[in-house]
Design an enzyme around this catalytic site. Structure first.
Site, PDB file in Angstrom:
ATOM      1  N   LEU A 200       0.824  -1.204   0.000  1.00  0.00           N
ATOM      2  CA  LEU A 200       0.000   0.000   0.000  1.00  0.00           C
ATOM      3  C   LEU A 200       0.855   1.250   0.000  1.00  0.00           C
ATOM      4  O   LEU A 200       1.727   1.423   0.854  1.00  0.00           O
ATOM      5  CB  LEU A 200      -0.925   0.021   1.225  1.00  0.00           C
ATOM      6  CG  LEU A 200      -1.958   1.165   1.222  1.00  0.00           C
ATOM      7  CD1 LEU A 200      -2.922   1.021   0.044  1.00  0.00           C
ATOM      8  CD2 LEU A 200      -2.722   1.217   2.537  1.00  0.00           C
ATOM      9  N   TRP A 201       0.596   2.121  -0.993  1.00  0.00           N
ATOM     10  CA  TRP A 201       1.157   3.465  -1.033  1.00  0.00           C
ATOM     11  C   TRP A 201       0.320   4.296  -0.060  1.00  0.00           C
ATOM     12  O   TRP A 201      -0.810   4.674  -0.361  1.00  0.00           O
ATOM     13  CB  TRP A 201       1.046   4.045  -2.429  1.00  0.00           C
ATOM     14  CG  TRP A 201       2.031   3.674  -3.486  1.00  0.00           C
ATOM     15  CD1 TRP A 201       2.772   4.566  -4.220  1.00  0.00           C
ATOM     16  CD2 TRP A 201       2.364   2.375  -4.018  1.00  0.00           C
ATOM     17  NE1 TRP A 201       3.540   3.898  -5.149  1.00  0.00           N
ATOM     18  CE2 TRP A 201       3.312   2.541  -5.045  1.00  0.00           C
ATOM     19  CE3 TRP A 201       1.952   1.078  -3.707  1.00  0.00           C
ATOM     20  CZ2 TRP A 201       3.852   1.485  -5.755  1.00  0.00           C
ATOM     21  CZ3 TRP A 201       2.484   0.012  -4.418  1.00  0.00           C
ATOM     22  CH2 TRP A 201       3.420   0.217  -5.419  1.00  0.00           C
ATOM     23  N   VAL A 238       4.245  -1.432   3.432  1.00  0.00           N
ATOM     24  CA  VAL A 238       3.699  -0.094   3.222  1.00  0.00           C
ATOM     25  C   VAL A 238       4.778   0.784   2.603  1.00  0.00           C
ATOM     26  O   VAL A 238       5.954   0.700   2.962  1.00  0.00           O
ATOM     27  CB  VAL A 238       3.160   0.537   4.523  1.00  0.00           C
ATOM     28  CG1 VAL A 238       1.950  -0.227   5.034  1.00  0.00           C
ATOM     29  CG2 VAL A 238       4.233   0.627   5.596  1.00  0.00           C
ATOM     30  N   LYS A 239       4.336   1.604   1.649  1.00  0.00           N
ATOM     31  CA  LYS A 239       5.230   2.560   1.001  1.00  0.00           C
ATOM     32  C   LYS A 239       4.884   3.952   1.511  1.00  0.00           C
ATOM     33  O   LYS A 239       3.702   4.331   1.572  1.00  0.00           O
ATOM     34  CB  LYS A 239       5.067   2.509  -0.515  1.00  0.00           C
ATOM     35  CG  LYS A 239       5.904   3.561  -1.254  1.00  0.00           C
ATOM     36  CD  LYS A 239       5.511   3.687  -2.714  1.00  0.00           C
ATOM     37  CE  LYS A 239       6.293   4.802  -3.398  1.00  0.00           C
ATOM     38  NZ  LYS A 239       5.812   5.083  -4.760  1.00  0.00           N
ATOM     39  N   GLN A 240       5.911   4.712   1.861  1.00  0.00           N
ATOM     40  CA  GLN A 240       5.666   6.038   2.427  1.00  0.00           C
ATOM     41  C   GLN A 240       6.804   6.977   2.057  1.00  0.00           C
ATOM     42  O   GLN A 240       7.948   6.554   1.864  1.00  0.00           O
ATOM     43  CB  GLN A 240       5.566   5.931   3.956  1.00  0.00           C
ATOM     44  CG  GLN A 240       5.196   7.203   4.670  1.00  0.00           C
ATOM     45  CD  GLN A 240       3.874   7.770   4.184  1.00  0.00           C
ATOM     46  OE1 GLN A 240       3.859   8.643   3.296  1.00  0.00           O
ATOM     47  NE2 GLN A 240       2.765   7.267   4.724  1.00  0.00           N
TER      48      GLN A 240
END
Length: 352
Positions: A200-201, A238-240
Site C-alpha cells: 500500500l502506497w 507499506v510505502k511512504q
C-alpha cells in the site's frame, strides 16, 4: 562503502547519518529486517502458503536476495502525472520493455508498474522478475485536476498476468479516502485469497495539510498514522515518503495526539522520524519501504543514498525508487539502483 559515501556527503552530515543513536524508540522494540523475517513475521499469520511463496519470491530476488531488504523499481508516473513529463527526460521508457529491462539489470527485487506495461510482456518477464501490478491511479487529464485514486483493472487480471503482488494507493485525508479504504481493503482481501502479496502506497492528501508555509503531508505523525491504517487493512508492505518534519496533528489542530509522540517517541532527527513510521507498521512487522522522490538532476544519487541510509538505520525494509533511475541514461540508472542496494548490503551501516 563508507569511503565511497564520503564522496557524496560533507563529513559532518555523513557522521550525523552514520553515527546517530536512536534513543526515542530502542531498536530492541522493533521487528527488524533479516534473512528470517518471513518466518518470524508471517509464518503464523493468516497469509496462505501461496501468499508466503510470493512474498518469498519478492524477498529472494535480485541483489538483495535473502537479506530481508527490498529494492523495487516503480513506474506509474506516466499515469499519475503524464507520460510526457515522466519519460521525456529519457524517451526509451515510452517502450515499457525497457522498464522491465532496467529492473532486471538493476538487480531489483521486483518491478511495480501498470496493467498495460505488464500485459504486453507477461510471458517474457513474469518468470524473470516478480511483478507488482499497480491496480489504482490518480490521472491528471481531467480538467480541472482532481485528486482521487480509481481502479484501472481487477485483482483477477493482475493474477492472470502472473503478478506476485498488487499495489494500491490511498490518499489518506482526502474527501474520497473512505471510499478508497473500502475499495483497497476488498482488493487486498481478494489478492490474498488468490495468493498474491499486497503493498500500500500510504500517502496523505489534503490542501489544508499545508499551513504557515509548512507542508505536513510528510509529517512523521500523519504519515505514521497512514502506515498504521495500511497495516490494519492487511498490507504486507507499506510505502511512504520520508518524513521531513513532525507535529502535523498539533499544528493543524485536528485528530488526537499525545505529547509523547513528539518527545518520547521521536525527535527532529530524520532517522528518529522515520523510525516513528516504522513503529506504526506494527513495530516493523509490516515493513516500511520509503519512496525515492522526484529526479532533481546531479544531486539524485546523493539524495537516494541519504534516503537509503535513513530508511535502513531507522529499521525500514528498503527503497522503492523510480524517477531518479529511469529519468537518466540506462546504464546510469542501473548504477544508481545498485549504489542504493549497496547501502543495504553494507554490514557496517547498522540499525541506529
Amino acid at each position: 562503502m563508507q569511503n565511497n559515501l564520503s564522496q557524496h556527503f560533507q563529513e559532518k552530515e555523513l557522521q550525523d547519518l552514520l553515527e546517530h543513536t536512536s534513543k526515542s524508540i530502542p531498536k530492541e522494540q522493533l521487528h527488524l529486517p533479516g534473512p528470517d523475517f518471513m518466518e518470524r513475521i508471517f509464518l503464523n499469520s493468516n497469509r496462505s502458503p501461496q501468499v508466503l511463496r510470493n512474498l518469498a519470491a519478492l524477498f529472494h530476488h535480485g541483489r538483495l536476495s535473502g537479506t530481508g531488504y527490498a529494492s523495487i523499481l516503480p513506474v506509474d508516473q506516466d499515469i499519475e502525472h503524464s507520460a510526457g513529463s515522466a519519460f521525456a527526460p529519457n524517451p526509451i521508457y515510452f517502450d515499457p520493455e525497457n522498464i522491465l529491462k532496467l529492473a532486471v539489470e538493476g538487480g531489483c527485487n521486483a518491478v511495480a508498474t501498470t496493467f498495460g506495461h505488464l500485459a504486453l510482456f507477461s510471458r517474457n518477464y513474469a518468470h524473470r522478475i516478480p511483478f507488482i501490478v499497480k491496480i489504482n491511479h490518480n490521472e491528471l487529464l481531467t480538467y480541472p485536476n482532481k485528486y482521487d485514486q480509481i481502479m484501472f483493472g481487477t485483482v483477477k487480471d493482475a493474477w492472470n498476468l502472473g503478478a506476485a503482488a498488487v499495489g494500491a494507493t490511498i490518499y489518506f485525508g482526502s474527501e474520497e479516502s473512505d471510499r478508497q479504504i473500502t475499495e483497497v481493503a476488498r482488493a487486498f482481501e481478494e489478492a490474498h485469497s488468490l495468493g498474491m502479496a499486497t503493498i500500500l502506497w500510504c500517502y496523505t492528501r489534503n490542501k489544508d495539510f499545508v499551513k504557515d508555509g509548512k507542508d505536513y503531508h510528510t509529517a512523521a505523525d500523519l504519515t505514521g498514522q497512514a502506515n498504521h491504517i495500511g497495516a490494519t487493512i492487511q498490507a504486507d508492505l507499506v510505502k511512504q515518503k520520508l518524513p521531513t518534519l513532525n507535529g502535523g496533528f498539533t499544528a493543524l489542530k485536528f485528530g488526537k495526539s499525545h505529547p509523547a509522540m513528539y518527545g518520547q517517541l521521536s525527535t527532529d532527527h530524520p532517522i528518529d522520524m522515520c523510525r516513528y513510521q516504522v513503529l506504526n507498521g506494527y513495530a516493523g512487522r509490516i515493513g516500511l519501504i520509503n519512496s525515492g522522490g522526484e529526479s532533481k538532476g546531479e544531486k539524485d544519487l546523493t539524495e537516494a543514498l541519504r534516503s537509503a541510509i535513513i530508511n535502513k538505520r531507522a529499521g525500514g525494509t528498503g527503497l522503492i525508487l523510480g524517477r531518479k533511475a529511469f529519468q537518466r541514461p540506462f546504464k546510469e540508472g542501473v548504477a544508481l539502483l545498485q549504489a542504493v542496494q549497496d547501502v543495504y548490503l553494507d554490514k557496517s551501516i547498522t540499525i541506529a
